[in-house]
Motif scaffolding. Structure first.
Motif, PDB file in Angstrom:
ATOM      1  N   LYS A   3      -5.966  -5.791   4.804  1.00 53.29           N
ATOM      2  CA  LYS A   3      -5.620  -5.525   6.111  1.00 53.29           C
ATOM      3  C   LYS A   3      -4.733  -6.767   6.786  1.00 53.29           C
ATOM      4  O   LYS A   3      -3.955  -6.628   7.666  1.00 53.29           O
ATOM      5  CB  LYS A   3      -6.821  -5.255   6.851  1.00 53.29           C
ATOM      6  N   LEU A   4      -5.212  -7.800   6.111  1.00 51.61           N
ATOM      7  CA  LEU A   4      -4.499  -9.351   6.365  1.00 51.61           C
ATOM      8  C   LEU A   4      -3.005  -9.254   6.296  1.00 51.61           C
ATOM      9  O   LEU A   4      -2.149  -9.488   7.005  1.00 51.61           O
ATOM     10  CB  LEU A   4      -5.119 -10.387   6.059  1.00 51.61           C
ATOM     11  N   ARG A   5      -2.913  -8.570   5.002  1.00 49.93           N
ATOM     12  CA  ARG A   5      -1.280  -8.340   4.545  1.00 49.93           C
ATOM     13  C   ARG A   5      -0.715  -7.575   5.304  1.00 49.93           C
ATOM     14  O   ARG A   5       0.433  -7.777   5.909  1.00 49.93           O
ATOM     15  CB  ARG A   5      -1.407  -7.825   3.008  1.00 49.93           C
ATOM     16  N   SER A   6      -1.124  -6.463   5.770  1.00 48.83           N
ATOM     17  CA  SER A   6      -0.394  -5.483   6.515  1.00 48.83           C
ATOM     18  C   SER A   6      -0.274  -6.002   8.077  1.00 48.83           C
ATOM     19  O   SER A   6       0.900  -5.722   8.395  1.00 48.83           O
ATOM     20  CB  SER A   6      -1.425  -4.261   6.612  1.00 48.83           C
ATOM     21  N   VAL A   7      -1.208  -6.860   8.740  1.00 47.31           N
ATOM     22  CA  VAL A   7      -0.958  -7.157   9.828  1.00 47.31           C
ATOM     23  C   VAL A   7       0.145  -8.250   9.786  1.00 47.31           C
ATOM     24  O   VAL A   7       0.993  -8.192  10.528  1.00 47.31           O
ATOM     25  CB  VAL A   7      -2.246  -7.803  10.282  1.00 47.31           C
ATOM     26  N   GLN A   8       0.139  -9.202   8.836  1.00 48.51           N
ATOM     27  CA  GLN A   8       1.216 -10.307   8.838  1.00 48.51           C
ATOM     28  C   GLN A   8       2.528  -9.656   8.623  1.00 48.51           C
ATOM     29  O   GLN A   8       3.424 -10.139   9.085  1.00 48.51           O
ATOM     30  CB  GLN A   8       0.650 -11.385   7.613  1.00 48.51           C
TER      31      GLN A   8
END
Length: 499
Positions: A3-8
């Motif tokens: 999720k962090l990857r996608s958001v960033q």
């Protein structure tokens, strides 16, 4: 983590779109601006090229400080700083105002270094080409401004259109403050020390040259096409903006394609096709063709440059994983500068000769030079891999020339025999002889090698300290395609313990 990857990735890609929308603000609206601020062709070329200067130079410190403080801080500061030049341009009534404001909106182009430094931290190395390509879709910001800004300006005026960008900048400054990763991995090595670690590496400067050509072509045609299409082909301003947007969209969509291909295949092979494509397109454009052939040449440049841009940023983490921030900054800065000079050169050539042929031919020649360098780097890289195979293998390896003079050994050979490279390079393998075999033994061995190109068997040899040991040795002749012996390779295994 996913999720962090996608958001960033989403946040930083959309931030790049915003930065690039601002970066090409002047070139997108230049035909409207010229109605209120009279400019010659030379002044127009300068005004539209000026944003590239700061947008390129700033990429080096921006890449470094992204590694040090994180994308959240650098993006937020960049968008806040952009408020001043955007407001200044909206109030411009002279060329000086456009130059000053244009120079400062270069900050919008510098944010490219943020994502190419930050995004790879969230993904495994084998995916870096593709994710950098996805991030590169942010180049679409130039297409959005180039197409949409003239349409809006036709309705509300160019100055009011520029002021709308102030709202966009405030929104993305806030988004980065609240959604940016506060815990991004930081690198605190000083800028000077990072630069010292890379500036002598010729690979860095070759990569810079490649990006100077590919991204430079993208930027140059982005800022050059709107004015050229309206003055040279007498197209409507909205039509010129739409065609330029088409160029940008194609180049932008090809960027992740280039990154994906670089993850799957050798990047150097892809770059060979890229530079051949650019060279052929430059030749086509140099003949001042009709609008149809001109469009074909320009779209070929978009296709090749887009794939090249995505491919090149696969090379950076391959060679400079520990100095990615500074190297990404240097490479992307050179790419930006590559977009500064062509519009000015084309304008100068046209004023001097009445045609653009020489300028377009220069693009072709630079592409051909880059093609030759890529071919050389490809074979150099293959040789390096072959050497690594030899030096990393656990078996002791000895390489001689066709006359039997030692040219190379690996670390396992030194461990087995005690002899270092300094001891044996340039000497005959006879220094290993134990004295336990008569001359006929060696004569028969070499007769077998000459006849069949191969020999293997047990043999007693002597270490540097004088100790005798029993080994199994395989000797092979290495031949060229024509069948001529070029080298001999010996592989040695200690069998003293097992007899």
């Amino acid at each position: 983590m996913s999720k962090l990857r996608s958001v960033q990735l989403s946040l930083q890609t959309s931030s790049l779109i915003t930065g690039f929308m601002v970066w090409v603000l002047i070139s997108s609206l230049i035909s409207f601006i010229k109605e209120d601020i009279p400019l010659t062709d030379g002044q127009t070329a300068l005004v539209t090229a000026v944003p590239v200067i700061l947008g390129s130079i700033l990429r080096i410190p921006v890449g470094y400080y992204t590694n040090r403080f994180g994308a959240r801080i650098i993006h937020s500061i960049s968008f806040i700083l952009l408020l001043l030049p955007v407001f200044l341009i909206s109030k411009a009534d002279s060329m000086a105002d456009l130059i000053i404001g244009g120079l400062l909106i270069g900050i919008g182009g510098s944010v490219f270094s943020v994502g190419v430094t930050s995004i790879p931290k969230y993904y495994p190395k084998e995916n870096h080409g593709f994710v950098n390509g996805i991030y590169g879709l942010g180049n679409a910001g130039t297409a959005i401004s180039t197409f949409a800004a003239p349409v809006v300006a036709k309705s509300i005026g160019w100055a009011q259109t520029v002021q709308l960008y102030l709202i966009l900048l405030l929104v993305f400054a806030a988004l980065n403050i609240f959604l940016g990763d506060r815990k991004e991995q930081k690198v605190t090595v000083s800028l000077v020390n990072q630069f010292k670690g890379v500036y002598k590496n010729s690979t860095l400067w070759f990569i810079c040259l490649f990006y100077f050509i590919t991204f430079g072509a993208f930027v140059a045609f982005t800022v050059y096409l709107p004015n050229f299409l309206t003055t040279h082909f007498e197209l409507d301003r909205v039509d010129a903006g739409l065609r330029t947007a088409g160029f940008i969209v194609l180049a932008t969509l090809m960027r992740p394609t280039g990154g994906f291909l670089a993850d799957k295949f050798n990047p150097y092979k892809i770059l060979m096709f890229v530079f051949i494509g650019l060279a052929l397109a430059g030749v086509l454009l140099s003949f001042s063709p009709s609008i149809e052939l001109y469009s074909a040449g320009v779209l070929t440049i978009a296709l090749a440059a887009g794939i090249g841009n995505g491919t090149i940023f696969k090379l950076v983490p391959m060679y400079f994983s520990k100095q990615a921030g500074i190297v990404n900054g240097i490479v992307s800065a050179m790419g930006g500068l590559g977009g500064f000079f062509p519009p000015l050169v084309l304008s100068f050539v046209f004023n001097a000769t009445g045609q653009y042929s020489i300028g377009f031919m220069a693009i072709s020649e630079f592409a051909l030079v880059s093609f030759v360098i890529v071919v050389w780097m490809f074979y150099k890289d293959n040789l390096f891999i072959e050497k690594q195979i030899i030096h990393e293998t656990k078996e002791a390896i000895l390489i001689t020339n066709k006359n039997g003079i030692i040219e190379d050994i690996n670390a396992s050979f030194t461990k087995l025999t005690g002899y270092t490279k300094e001891d044996v390079i340039g000497k005959n393998p006879s220094i290993l002889q134990s004295g336990k075999h008569n001359p006929e033994f060696y004569q028969n061995m070499w007769e077998s090698i000459y006849k069949s190109g191969y020999w293997e068997g047990k043999i007693y040899n002597k270490r540097k300290n004088g100790e005798l040991y029993h080994q199994w040795i395989t000797i092979s002749a290495i031949k060229s395609k024509s069948g001529e012996v070029k080298k001999y390779v010996g592989m040695l295994n200690d069998i003293s313990v097992n007899g």
